[in-house]
Write a protein that holds these residues in place. Structure first.
Motif, PDB file in Angstrom:
ATOM      1  N   LEU A 156      -5.465  -2.828  -7.471  1.00 51.32           N
ATOM      2  CA  LEU A 156      -6.151  -3.641  -6.465  1.00 51.32           C
ATOM      3  C   LEU A 156      -5.250  -3.941  -5.271  1.00 51.32           C
ATOM      4  CD1 LEU A 156      -8.087  -6.155  -8.752  1.00 51.32           C
ATOM      5  CD2 LEU A 156      -9.089  -4.360  -7.324  1.00 51.32           C
ATOM      6  N   LEU A 157      -3.934  -4.036  -5.516  1.00 51.23           N
ATOM      7  CA  LEU A 157      -3.001  -4.359  -4.438  1.00 51.23           C
ATOM      8  C   LEU A 157      -2.597  -3.150  -3.604  1.00 51.23           C
ATOM      9  CD1 LEU A 157      -0.711  -6.963  -6.249  1.00 51.23           C
ATOM     10  CD2 LEU A 157      -2.251  -7.390  -4.327  1.00 51.23           C
ATOM     11  N   GLY A 158      -3.025  -1.954  -4.000  1.00 49.07           N
ATOM     12  CA  GLY A 158      -2.824  -0.797  -3.132  1.00 49.07           C
ATOM     13  C   GLY A 158      -1.758   0.190  -3.562  1.00 49.07           C
ATOM     14  N   ALA A 159      -1.203   0.050  -4.773  1.00 52.01           N
ATOM     15  CA  ALA A 159      -0.235   1.056  -5.235  1.00 52.01           C
ATOM     16  C   ALA A 159      -0.921   2.412  -5.313  1.00 52.01           C
ATOM     17  CB  ALA A 159       0.309   0.652  -6.607  1.00 52.01           C
ATOM     18  N   SER A 160      -0.240   3.441  -4.848  1.00 46.52           N
ATOM     19  CA  SER A 160      -0.845   4.778  -4.834  1.00 46.52           C
ATOM     20  C   SER A 160      -0.441   5.620  -6.039  1.00 46.52           C
ATOM     21  CB  SER A 160      -0.471   5.517  -3.547  1.00 46.52           C
ATOM     22  OG  SER A 160       0.933   5.662  -3.453  1.00 46.52           O
ATOM     23  N   THR A 161       0.682   5.281  -6.667  1.00 47.85           N
ATOM     24  CA  THR A 161       1.099   5.964  -7.889  1.00 47.85           C
ATOM     25  C   THR A 161       1.457   4.909  -8.923  1.00 47.85           C
ATOM     26  OG1 THR A 161       2.007   7.820  -6.611  1.00 47.85           O
ATOM     27  CG2 THR A 161       2.672   7.644  -8.928  1.00 47.85           C
ATOM     28  N   ILE A 162       0.632   4.794  -9.953  1.00 50.95           N
ATOM     29  CA  ILE A 162       0.850   3.826 -11.020  1.00 50.95           C
ATOM     30  C   ILE A 162       1.192   4.595 -12.292  1.00 50.95           C
ATOM     31  CG2 ILE A 162      -0.170   1.982 -12.405  1.00 50.95           C
ATOM     32  CD1 ILE A 162      -2.037   1.421 -10.022  1.00 50.95           C
ATOM     33  N   ILE A 208       0.849  -1.195   0.000  1.00 51.50           N
ATOM     34  CA  ILE A 208       0.000   0.000   0.000  1.00 51.50           C
ATOM     35  C   ILE A 208       0.886   1.247   0.000  1.00 51.50           C
ATOM     36  CG2 ILE A 208      -1.633   1.339   1.400  1.00 51.50           C
ATOM     37  CD1 ILE A 208      -2.807  -1.365   2.319  1.00 51.50           C
ATOM     38  N   GLY A 209       0.595   2.171  -0.916  1.00 52.37           N
ATOM     39  CA  GLY A 209       1.346   3.417  -1.009  1.00 52.37           C
ATOM     40  C   GLY A 209       2.538   3.375  -1.940  1.00 52.37           C
ATOM     41  N   ASP A 210       2.770   2.250  -2.616  1.00 50.20           N
ATOM     42  CA  ASP A 210       3.930   2.113  -3.501  1.00 50.20           C
ATOM     43  C   ASP A 210       3.760   2.876  -4.816  1.00 50.20           C
ATOM     44  OD1 ASP A 210       5.563   0.625  -1.907  1.00 50.20           O
ATOM     45  OD2 ASP A 210       5.266  -1.278  -2.959  1.00 50.20           O
ATOM     46  N   THR A 211       4.916   3.178  -5.409  1.00 41.26           N
ATOM     47  CA  THR A 211       4.973   3.691  -6.778  1.00 41.26           C
ATOM     48  C   THR A 211       5.396   2.551  -7.691  1.00 41.26           C
ATOM     49  OG1 THR A 211       5.510   5.960  -6.108  1.00 41.26           O
ATOM     50  CG2 THR A 211       6.140   5.290  -8.348  1.00 41.26           C
ATOM     51  N   VAL A 212       4.592   2.297  -8.713  1.00 39.35           N
ATOM     52  CA  VAL A 212       4.833   1.191  -9.631  1.00 39.35           C
ATOM     53  C   VAL A 212       4.861   1.715 -11.058  1.00 39.35           C
ATOM     54  CG1 VAL A 212       4.009  -1.062 -10.431  1.00 39.35           C
ATOM     55  CG2 VAL A 212       3.620  -0.366  -8.061  1.00 39.35           C
ATOM     56  N   VAL A 213       5.853   1.267 -11.830  1.00 40.24           N
ATOM     57  CA  VAL A 213       5.945   1.612 -13.248  1.00 40.24           C
ATOM     58  C   VAL A 213       5.690   0.345 -14.054  1.00 40.24           C
ATOM     59  CG1 VAL A 213       7.329   2.663 -15.069  1.00 40.24           C
ATOM     60  CG2 VAL A 213       7.677   3.357 -12.686  1.00 40.24           C
ATOM     61  N   ILE A 214       4.774   0.418 -15.024  1.00 39.48           N
ATOM     62  CA  ILE A 214       4.419  -0.751 -15.826  1.00 39.48           C
ATOM     63  C   ILE A 214       4.739  -0.470 -17.281  1.00 39.48           C
ATOM     64  CG2 ILE A 214       2.580  -2.361 -16.460  1.00 39.48           C
ATOM     65  CD1 ILE A 214       1.186  -1.454 -13.815  1.00 39.48           C
ATOM     66  N   PHE A 215       5.671  -1.248 -17.820  1.00 39.52           N
ATOM     67  CA  PHE A 215       6.132  -1.060 -19.191  1.00 39.52           C
ATOM     68  C   PHE A 215       5.337  -1.939 -20.142  1.00 39.52           C
ATOM     69  CE2 PHE A 215       9.572   0.517 -16.670  1.00 39.52           C
ATOM     70  CZ  PHE A 215      10.130   1.537 -17.417  1.00 39.52           C
ATOM     71  N   ALA A 216       4.690  -1.303 -21.106  1.00 38.73           N
ATOM     72  CA  ALA A 216       3.863  -1.895 -22.161  1.00 38.73           C
ATOM     73  C   ALA A 216       2.431  -2.078 -21.665  1.00 38.73           C
ATOM     74  CB  ALA A 216       4.423  -3.210 -22.678  1.00 38.73           C
TER      75      ALA A 216
END
Length: 365
Positions: free
Chosen positions: A205-211, A183-191
């Motif tokens: 759904l898993l709680g990332a706050s910055t996608i 919860i609260g993570d920053t995640v970068v998704i390529f493609a």
């Protein structure tokens, strides 16, 4: 019922054709499913191009939605006429691999040699449909170990709503799970192809706050906003690594998910990570990868790199179906086109060349 069916088979690199095949006989632990909807996957394109080898004459496809036509004598808890899905990965849950926590990597490769599939362990061997046995781009498919692999479709859900569950939803969500998102993570998704879009939905759904999603197609980036992205980056218009570092104040992302399978996306995913971050790799790679020394911190950065083959089995499918039924995510919007099975060669051409905004194609016998 006729003894013959139509099926799309691999002929040679560059050729998949629709042919007549005999409907499979049902063993005691099997179920024969009459396909109502299936689809084409990026992995099928790797097969078409000859980048992933399969036997000539094999029926392709691994994403089944259908109705139980016939049950094996030992299969309990299901009934003929019931609407079901099965995972793209259909392991034997009695295997060493399953009991070791890696059912997708079981010993099914041993079965064609007359040996027991419970006693082997091999990467990707839990992927049977369209890989080791005839797949789902046909009027019927035989589901092995049916009691462990069939999942009933909840009432009120359409084929299109659940079509993503067998593969890309399971794969994309596994990518998010493997990214160790908190919860609260920053995640970068390529493609932001279908799997990347599912990874975006899973990260939310898993709680990332910055996608942050990355792609070269603005239309797909727009869809990723609907899936949960907060920020989108078109790699054609910016230096993605620099932008991520700017957004995170130089800290780097907690996690990165690579959903394409190229050196460029893998390397960028590694470069945006913070020390101690996790790279979750979902891509199917066609050549050797090189790890850049600086991004890898010479092996001293406490980075984690996780790979995955999508989980299968009835419990995994039940959970994904629950997510869809609850309205937490709508992946039916990813179905952009519909073709009859008899027109599957044209559907392959559309999907392989990514024309007309295609994401996923519903194939209906």
């Amino acid at each position: 019922m006729s003894s013959m069916m139509k099926a799309a088979v691999f002929v040679e690199p560059g050729r998949i054709e629709l042919v007549d095949k005999r409907i499979p006989e049902v063993g005691p632990n099997d179920a024969l499913i009459r396909i109502t909807t299936t689809t084409i996957c990026g992995t099928d394109i790797h097969i078409l191009k000859g980048e992933y080898p399969v036997a000539k004459g094999l029926t392709i496809g691994h994403e089944p939605v259908g109705v139980i036509e016939k049950l094996g004598s030992a299969v309990q808890g299901y009934k003929e006429g019931q609407r079901v899905i099965a995972g793209a990965i259909c392991p034997n849950f009695n295997s060493y691999a399953a009991q070791d926590g890696a059912p997708s990597q079981d010993g099914s490769y041993l079965i064609p040699s007359g040996l027991c599939g419970c006693h082997g362990l091999k990467a990707t061997a839990g992927w049977r449909f369209g890989n080791l046995i005839d797949g789902t781009q046909a009027e019927y498919v035989l589901v092995p170990d049916a009691e462990g692999n069939l999942a009933p479709i909840p009432d009120g859900l359409t084929d299109e709503q659940v079509l993503m569950c067998p593969d890309i939803m399971s794969t994309g969500f596994k990518g998010a799970e493997n990214a160790n998102i908190r919860i609260g993570d920053t995640v970068v998704i390529f493609a932001q192809g279908p799997i990347g879009l599912c990874a975006t939905a899973g990260a939310r759904l898993l709680g990332a706050s910055t996608i942050i999603t990355v792609d070269g197609n603005n239309h797909r980036l727009g869809i990723s906003k609907k899936m949960g992205a907060d920020l989108t980056l078109n790699f054609k218009n910016c230096d993605v690594v620099a932008e991520v570092m700017k957004i995170t104040n130089g800290r780097g992302a907690d996690s990165a998910i690579e959903a394409l399978g190229t050196q460029a996306t893998f390397e960028s995913a590694l470069r945006v990570l913070k020390p101690g971050g996790t790279l979750s790799s979902l891509g199917v790679y066609s050549s050797d990868l090189k790890i850049p020394l600086s991004a890898f911190a010479a092996g001293l950065g406490d980075h984690r790199i996780n790979t995955a083959l999508c989980p299968g089995g009835k419990e995994r499918m039940r959970r994904l179906l629950n997510v869809v039924a609850s309205g937490r995510v709508d992946l039916g919007v990813l179905v952009t086109h519909s073709y009859k099975l008899e027109d599957i060669v044209a559907a392959y051409d559309l999907f392989a060349h990514q024309r007309d905004g295609v994401l996923k194609i519903a194939i209906k016998p």
